[in-house]
Design a protein around this motif. Sequence first.
Motif, PDB file in Angstrom:
ATOM      1  N   ARG A 153       0.926  -1.138  -0.051  1.00 55.21           N
ATOM      2  CA  ARG A 153      -0.026  -0.085  -0.044  1.00 55.21           C
ATOM      3  C   ARG A 153       0.990   1.330   0.030  1.00 55.21           C
ATOM      4  O   ARG A 153       0.391   2.325  -0.319  1.00 55.21           O
ATOM      5  CB  ARG A 153      -0.957   0.112   1.401  1.00 55.21           C
ATOM      6  CG  ARG A 153      -1.895  -0.998   1.197  1.00 55.21           C
ATOM      7  CD  ARG A 153      -3.143  -0.906   2.091  1.00 55.21           C
ATOM      8  NE  ARG A 153      -3.922  -1.945   2.150  1.00 55.21           N
ATOM      9  CZ  ARG A 153      -4.081  -3.017   2.907  1.00 55.21           C
ATOM     10  NH1 ARG A 153      -3.334  -2.969   3.927  1.00 55.21           N
ATOM     11  NH2 ARG A 153      -5.101  -4.127   2.764  1.00 55.21           N
ATOM     12  N   GLU A 154       2.089   0.888   0.368  1.00 52.56           N
ATOM     13  CA  GLU A 154       3.026   2.253   0.221  1.00 52.56           C
ATOM     14  C   GLU A 154       4.127   1.950  -0.550  1.00 52.56           C
ATOM     15  O   GLU A 154       4.049   2.110  -1.788  1.00 52.56           O
ATOM     16  CB  GLU A 154       3.487   2.662   1.581  1.00 52.56           C
ATOM     17  CG  GLU A 154       1.957   3.011   2.436  1.00 52.56           C
ATOM     18  CD  GLU A 154       2.272   3.534   3.950  1.00 52.56           C
ATOM     19  OE1 GLU A 154       3.358   4.659   3.813  1.00 52.56           O
ATOM     20  OE2 GLU A 154       1.625   3.306   4.830  1.00 52.56           O
ATOM     21  N   GLY A 158       4.244   1.912  -4.601  1.00 50.71           N
ATOM     22  CA  GLY A 158       4.483   3.055  -5.352  1.00 50.71           C
ATOM     23  C   GLY A 158       5.527   2.531  -6.342  1.00 50.71           C
ATOM     24  O   GLY A 158       5.569   3.005  -7.807  1.00 50.71           O
ATOM     25  N   GLU A 177       0.058  10.253  -6.414  1.00 48.08           N
ATOM     26  CA  GLU A 177      -0.116   8.936  -5.565  1.00 48.08           C
ATOM     27  C   GLU A 177       1.129   8.276  -5.747  1.00 48.08           C
ATOM     28  O   GLU A 177       1.655   7.841  -4.532  1.00 48.08           O
ATOM     29  CB  GLU A 177      -1.100   8.367  -6.196  1.00 48.08           C
ATOM     30  CG  GLU A 177      -1.563   7.004  -5.405  1.00 48.08           C
ATOM     31  CD  GLU A 177      -2.478   6.304  -6.503  1.00 48.08           C
ATOM     32  OE1 GLU A 177      -3.303   6.640  -7.147  1.00 48.08           O
ATOM     33  OE2 GLU A 177      -2.304   4.960  -6.270  1.00 48.08           O
ATOM     34  N   LYS A 181       3.872   7.405  -2.222  1.00 46.69           N
ATOM     35  CA  LYS A 181       4.144   6.064  -2.056  1.00 46.69           C
ATOM     36  C   LYS A 181       5.626   5.941  -2.036  1.00 46.69           C
ATOM     37  O   LYS A 181       6.064   5.427  -1.118  1.00 46.69           O
ATOM     38  CB  LYS A 181       3.255   4.857  -2.727  1.00 46.69           C
ATOM     39  CG  LYS A 181       1.793   5.052  -2.584  1.00 46.69           C
ATOM     40  CD  LYS A 181       1.199   4.113  -3.408  1.00 46.69           C
ATOM     41  CE  LYS A 181      -0.255   3.958  -3.393  1.00 46.69           C
ATOM     42  NZ  LYS A 181      -0.874   3.075  -4.190  1.00 46.69           N
ATOM     43  N   LYS A 182       6.075   6.001  -3.049  1.00 41.48           N
ATOM     44  CA  LYS A 182       7.641   5.881  -3.168  1.00 41.48           C
ATOM     45  C   LYS A 182       8.576   6.595  -2.366  1.00 41.48           C
ATOM     46  O   LYS A 182       9.602   6.303  -2.055  1.00 41.48           O
ATOM     47  CB  LYS A 182       7.933   5.436  -4.644  1.00 41.48           C
ATOM     48  CG  LYS A 182       8.086   6.778  -5.407  1.00 41.48           C
ATOM     49  CD  LYS A 182       8.883   6.457  -6.713  1.00 41.48           C
ATOM     50  CE  LYS A 182       9.471   7.693  -7.386  1.00 41.48           C
ATOM     51  NZ  LYS A 182      10.324   7.574  -8.562  1.00 41.48           N
ATOM     52  N   ALA A 185       6.460   8.216   1.830  1.00 40.74           N
ATOM     53  CA  ALA A 185       5.952   7.346   2.796  1.00 40.74           C
ATOM     54  C   ALA A 185       7.417   7.097   3.490  1.00 40.74           C
ATOM     55  O   ALA A 185       7.295   7.007   4.979  1.00 40.74           O
ATOM     56  CB  ALA A 185       5.747   6.060   2.198  1.00 40.74           C
TER      57      ALA A 185
END
Length: 286
Positions: A153-154, A158, A177, A181-182, A185
């Motif tokens: 999810r993260e 990503g 998005e 995430k990449k 996070a």
Amino acid sequence: MELENYLKEKKAIIDKYLEEKLPSEQENPTLIHRSIRYSVLNGGKRLRPILTLMTAELLGRPFQLALPAAAGIELIHCFSLVHDDLPCMDDDDYRRGKLTNHKVFGEGIAVLTGDALLVMGLDFICQNARVEGISKESVLQVIGKVLEMLGTREMLGGQSDDINWKYQKQAENKIVEIYLKKTSALICASLETGALLSQANEKEIEALHAFGKYFGLAFQITDDLLDFQQDKKDDEKPSYPAIFGIEKAKDEILKYCLQAKDSLEIFGSKAELFSKLVDYVRRRKE
Ligand code: GRG
């Protein structure tokens, strides 16, 4: 203290800790240990562990109480860089001004080096439980946070979207998005590690999380902009300036920088160093 001196001082502390705690090049199996040291002790900015230490200090605690976990965060970052550079991912030849790990040690060892750095990173975080004044409960919370951050999810999610990037109609939402995430996070987890080990309350953790989110976006778009301006383009990869142009990318960086600063309002003037860091990162040239 001036920000640049602060960064220099904390980077030296983290570098020394890593230098001492990583297995030596003489220890068996020597090849993997040489490879690990090659990809860690190679001049990174140490921004993420510095954020962990800065957070402890923001909350009135000595930075030493979060040093093992901060070093663990850096190892996890190094793991992601080694894997990101692999031919099956970004296929990069240079990292931190030196040949990438797989160019020197071969792909098999590079994959194992990344794996080892991830495992060691988590182990370093666990070692933080031995520091006097640290509750085991808070270390468990950090481990939970970091594992969540690494998951589908993260960060992993990503990266998976990143390598499967196709220009999409709603590109702006999608690209943000992916960056959240990449990149954001791990930055959020770095701040929250310092916060959890310092017994921060929920409001403080929320504020630091919001800071990490916006700071991470500003950081990643700046990174893309630097690559774009140096003509290091990769059409297969999502890049804000490549899609939306340099001016819009600059506007977005400014917007996220302001949002990052606003997020720390509850800390008042104690968060001044964080504000200075936001400006510093926005102006960076490498
Ligand atoms: C999470 C299980 C799991 C797998 C990893 C490979 C991967 C998935 C993710 C890669 C994510 C990545 C490399 C994002 C880029 C982040 C970024 C902007 C890196 C550069 O950071 P700097 O400038 O680098 O702080 P230095 O060298 O100074 O540390």
